[in-house]
Design a protein around this motif. Structure first.
Motif, PDB file in Angstrom:
ATOM      1  N   GLY A  29       1.036  -1.151  -0.082  1.00 48.39           N
ATOM      2  CA  GLY A  29      -0.043  -0.123   0.032  1.00 48.39           C
ATOM      3  C   GLY A  29       0.845   1.366  -0.058  1.00 48.39           C
ATOM      4  N   LYS A  30       0.220   2.335   0.357  1.00 45.38           N
ATOM      5  CA  LYS A  30       1.006   3.564   0.291  1.00 45.38           C
ATOM      6  C   LYS A  30       0.762   4.304   1.670  1.00 45.38           C
ATOM      7  CE  LYS A  30      -3.028   6.069  -1.771  1.00 45.38           C
ATOM      8  NZ  LYS A  30      -3.537   6.796  -2.968  1.00 45.38           N
ATOM      9  N   GLY A  31       1.616   5.174   1.991  1.00 41.71           N
ATOM     10  CA  GLY A  31       1.681   5.912   3.226  1.00 41.71           C
ATOM     11  C   GLY A  31       2.285   7.363   3.098  1.00 41.71           C
ATOM     12  N   LEU A  32       2.546   8.033   4.200  1.00 39.59           N
ATOM     13  CA  LEU A  32       3.276   9.206   4.154  1.00 39.59           C
ATOM     14  C   LEU A  32       4.207   9.270   5.265  1.00 39.59           C
ATOM     15  CD1 LEU A  32       0.461  11.914   4.150  1.00 39.59           C
ATOM     16  CD2 LEU A  32       2.506  11.618   2.351  1.00 39.59           C
ATOM     17  N   MET A  33       5.507   9.979   4.920  1.00 46.81           N
ATOM     18  CA  MET A  33       6.729   9.967   6.252  1.00 46.81           C
ATOM     19  C   MET A  33       6.299  11.661   6.503  1.00 46.81           C
ATOM     20  SD  MET A  33       9.859   7.796   4.679  1.00 46.81           S
ATOM     21  CE  MET A  33      10.687   8.409   6.078  1.00 46.81           C
ATOM     22  N   LYS A  34       5.836  11.551   7.653  1.00 46.86           N
ATOM     23  CA  LYS A  34       5.662  12.938   8.318  1.00 46.86           C
ATOM     24  C   LYS A  34       7.254  13.277   8.701  1.00 46.86           C
ATOM     25  CE  LYS A  34       1.213  13.487   8.037  1.00 46.86           C
ATOM     26  NZ  LYS A  34       0.527  14.562   7.500  1.00 46.86           N
ATOM     27  N   ASP A  35       7.193  14.926   8.566  1.00 45.01           N
ATOM     28  CA  ASP A  35       8.501  15.526   8.956  1.00 45.01           C
ATOM     29  C   ASP A  35       9.762  14.951   8.394  1.00 45.01           C
ATOM     30  OD1 ASP A  35       7.215  17.141  10.676  1.00 45.01           O
ATOM     31  OD2 ASP A  35       7.121  15.651  12.314  1.00 45.01           O
ATOM     32  N   TRP A  36       9.623  14.504   6.930  1.00 40.72           N
ATOM     33  CA  TRP A  36      10.608  14.295   6.047  1.00 40.72           C
ATOM     34  C   TRP A  36      10.634  15.052   4.752  1.00 40.72           C
ATOM     35  CZ3 TRP A  36      14.903  10.771   7.210  1.00 40.72           C
ATOM     36  CH2 TRP A  36      14.774  10.121   8.151  1.00 40.72           C
ATOM     37  N   GLN A  37      11.529  15.329   4.109  1.00 37.48           N
ATOM     38  CA  GLN A  37      11.385  16.070   2.745  1.00 37.48           C
ATOM     39  C   GLN A  37      12.137  15.203   1.685  1.00 37.48           C
ATOM     40  OE1 GLN A  37      13.521  19.971   2.956  1.00 37.48           O
ATOM     41  NE2 GLN A  37      12.355  20.841   1.234  1.00 37.48           N
ATOM     42  N   LEU A  38      11.589  15.222   0.577  1.00 41.55           N
ATOM     43  CA  LEU A  38      12.286  14.795  -0.620  1.00 41.55           C
ATOM     44  C   LEU A  38      13.100  15.819  -1.195  1.00 41.55           C
ATOM     45  CD1 LEU A  38      11.954  12.328  -2.632  1.00 41.55           C
ATOM     46  CD2 LEU A  38      10.225  13.826  -3.820  1.00 41.55           C
ATOM     47  N   LEU A  39      14.426  15.258  -1.611  1.00 37.97           N
ATOM     48  CA  LEU A  39      15.416  15.935  -2.188  1.00 37.97           C
ATOM     49  C   LEU A  39      16.067  15.273  -3.246  1.00 37.97           C
ATOM     50  CD1 LEU A  39      17.189  17.505   0.905  1.00 37.97           C
ATOM     51  CD2 LEU A  39      15.678  18.830  -0.698  1.00 37.97           C
ATOM     52  N   PHE A  40      16.777  15.795  -3.987  1.00 45.82           N
ATOM     53  CA  PHE A  40      17.642  15.149  -5.039  1.00 45.82           C
ATOM     54  C   PHE A  40      19.021  15.402  -4.801  1.00 45.82           C
ATOM     55  CE2 PHE A  40      13.654  15.645  -7.174  1.00 45.82           C
ATOM     56  CZ  PHE A  40      13.126  14.236  -7.598  1.00 45.82           C
ATOM     57  N   LYS A  41      19.737  14.245  -4.684  1.00 45.87           N
ATOM     58  CA  LYS A  41      21.291  14.565  -4.536  1.00 45.87           C
ATOM     59  C   LYS A  41      22.133  13.365  -5.439  1.00 45.87           C
ATOM     60  CE  LYS A  41      21.277  16.003   0.318  1.00 45.87           C
ATOM     61  NZ  LYS A  41      22.000  15.738   1.472  1.00 45.87           N
ATOM     62  N   GLY A  42      23.418  13.636  -5.532  1.00 49.10           N
ATOM     63  CA  GLY A  42      23.852  12.890  -6.506  1.00 49.10           C
ATOM     64  C   GLY A  42      25.224  12.565  -6.304  1.00 49.10           C
ATOM     65  N   SER A  43      25.652  11.895  -7.594  1.00 51.66           N
ATOM     66  CA  SER A  43      27.097  11.434  -7.794  1.00 51.66           C
ATOM     67  C   SER A  43      27.372  11.949  -9.365  1.00 51.66           C
ATOM     68  CB  SER A  43      27.205   9.955  -7.519  1.00 51.66           C
ATOM     69  OG  SER A  43      26.340   9.340  -8.632  1.00 51.66           O
ATOM     70  N   GLN A  44      28.574  11.285  -9.707  1.00 55.26           N
ATOM     71  CA  GLN A  44      28.876  11.463 -10.797  1.00 55.26           C
ATOM     72  C   GLN A  44      28.194  10.872 -11.894  1.00 55.26           C
ATOM     73  OE1 GLN A  44      32.980   9.490 -10.952  1.00 55.26           O
ATOM     74  NE2 GLN A  44      33.603  11.421  -9.928  1.00 55.26           N
ATOM     75  N   GLU A 138       8.589  20.773  -5.494  1.00 56.83           N
ATOM     76  CA  GLU A 138       9.312  21.486  -4.675  1.00 56.83           C
ATOM     77  C   GLU A 138      10.474  20.748  -4.484  1.00 56.83           C
ATOM     78  OE1 GLU A 138       9.407  23.335  -0.323  1.00 56.83           O
ATOM     79  OE2 GLU A 138       7.830  23.717  -1.874  1.00 56.83           O
ATOM     80  N   ALA A 139      10.571  19.391  -4.465  1.00 58.93           N
ATOM     81  CA  ALA A 139      12.066  18.863  -4.283  1.00 58.93           C
ATOM     82  C   ALA A 139      12.990  19.146  -5.246  1.00 58.93           C
ATOM     83  CB  ALA A 139      11.873  17.200  -4.319  1.00 58.93           C
ATOM     84  N   CYS A 140      12.491  19.301  -6.476  1.00 52.57           N
ATOM     85  CA  CYS A 140      13.319  19.542  -7.798  1.00 52.57           C
ATOM     86  C   CYS A 140      13.782  21.174  -7.545  1.00 52.57           C
ATOM     87  CB  CYS A 140      12.462  19.633  -9.050  1.00 52.57           C
ATOM     88  SG  CYS A 140      12.951  18.121  -9.862  1.00 52.57           S
ATOM     89  N   ARG A 141      12.933  21.984  -7.370  1.00 52.23           N
ATOM     90  CA  ARG A 141      13.169  23.309  -6.887  1.00 52.23           C
ATOM     91  C   ARG A 141      14.197  23.483  -5.761  1.00 52.23           C
ATOM     92  NH1 ARG A 141      11.997  26.959  -3.587  1.00 52.23           N
ATOM     93  NH2 ARG A 141      10.207  25.985  -2.376  1.00 52.23           N
ATOM     94  N   VAL A 142      13.995  22.863  -4.599  1.00 49.69           N
ATOM     95  CA  VAL A 142      14.868  23.308  -3.483  1.00 49.69           C
ATOM     96  C   VAL A 142      16.172  22.557  -3.766  1.00 49.69           C
ATOM     97  CG1 VAL A 142      15.072  22.377  -1.041  1.00 49.69           C
ATOM     98  CG2 VAL A 142      13.026  23.285  -1.716  1.00 49.69           C
ATOM     99  N   SER A 143      16.344  21.598  -4.281  1.00 48.59           N
ATOM    100  CA  SER A 143      17.564  20.893  -4.655  1.00 48.59           C
ATOM    101  C   SER A 143      18.098  21.710  -5.717  1.00 48.59           C
ATOM    102  CB  SER A 143      17.284  19.486  -5.156  1.00 48.59           C
ATOM    103  OG  SER A 143      16.766  18.684  -4.488  1.00 48.59           O
ATOM    104  N   HIS A 144      17.498  22.168  -6.660  1.00 44.52           N
ATOM    105  CA  HIS A 144      18.202  23.343  -7.660  1.00 44.52           C
ATOM    106  C   HIS A 144      18.886  24.136  -7.003  1.00 44.52           C
ATOM    107  CE1 HIS A 144      17.976  26.581 -10.733  1.00 44.52           C
ATOM    108  NE2 HIS A 144      18.791  25.374 -11.497  1.00 44.52           N
TER     109      HIS A 144
END
Length: 151
Positions: A29-44, A138-144
């Motif tokens: 099923g699905k759910g929500l993680m409260k008080d967590w934020q999605l971001l994009f980070k990386g490597s090469q 928002e995750a894209c915007r904040v990560s950018h």
């Protein structure tokens, strides 16, 4: 066969990719993680989804029941323990709180912008499961914004 709950917030929300990576996995099923934020980070190789603790945010997730062999495959795919580490977390579901294992990218990794192909996989999953697209955007915007500050 011992099974555990795996919490997916990135490309492992794609049913076809998950069926290929973890053939014994069962979507719970699905759910929500409260008080967590999605971001994009990386490597090469690019920027990928991760999460960080942050008040007043939430991350939509899918819950999977996985076998030991599924977890072993995920460990390789996620680059565990070098790229991602594992953490036990609480997820809010319509039936109450569920405890599961999640992969989190090491925090010292730099933020970045995901490829269009990777973003499209996440966007499709968000649409398929009725998640709020604003969280992904928002995750894209904040990560950018953060990646530009680090230049």
């Amino acid at each position: 066969m011992k099974r555990k709950i795996y919490v997916a917030y990135g490309s492992n929300m794609d049913l076809a990719q998950m069926a290929y990576r973890c053939p014994q996995a069962k979507l719970l099923g699905k759910g929500l993680m409260k008080d967590w934020q999605l971001l994009f980070k990386g490597s090469q190789t690019g920027s990928y989804a991760t999460i960080e603790q942050a008040g007043n945010h939430e991350v939509p997730v899918l819950l999977w029941e996985i076998s030991r062999s599924d977890e072993a495959r995920l460990n390789v795919y996620e680059g565990y323990p070098k790229f991602y580490y594992k953490k036990t977390v609480q997820v809010k579901t319509e039936n109450g709180l569920v405890t599961g294992m999640v992969y989190i990218m090491h925090e010292e990794r730099e933020t970045g912008i995901p490829s269009a192909e990777y973003y499209d996989v996440l966007e499709q999953a968000y649409k398929e499961f009725g998640f709020d697209l604003k969280i992904l955007q928002e995750a894209c915007r904040v990560s950018h914004d953060k990646s530009r500050q680090n230049m």
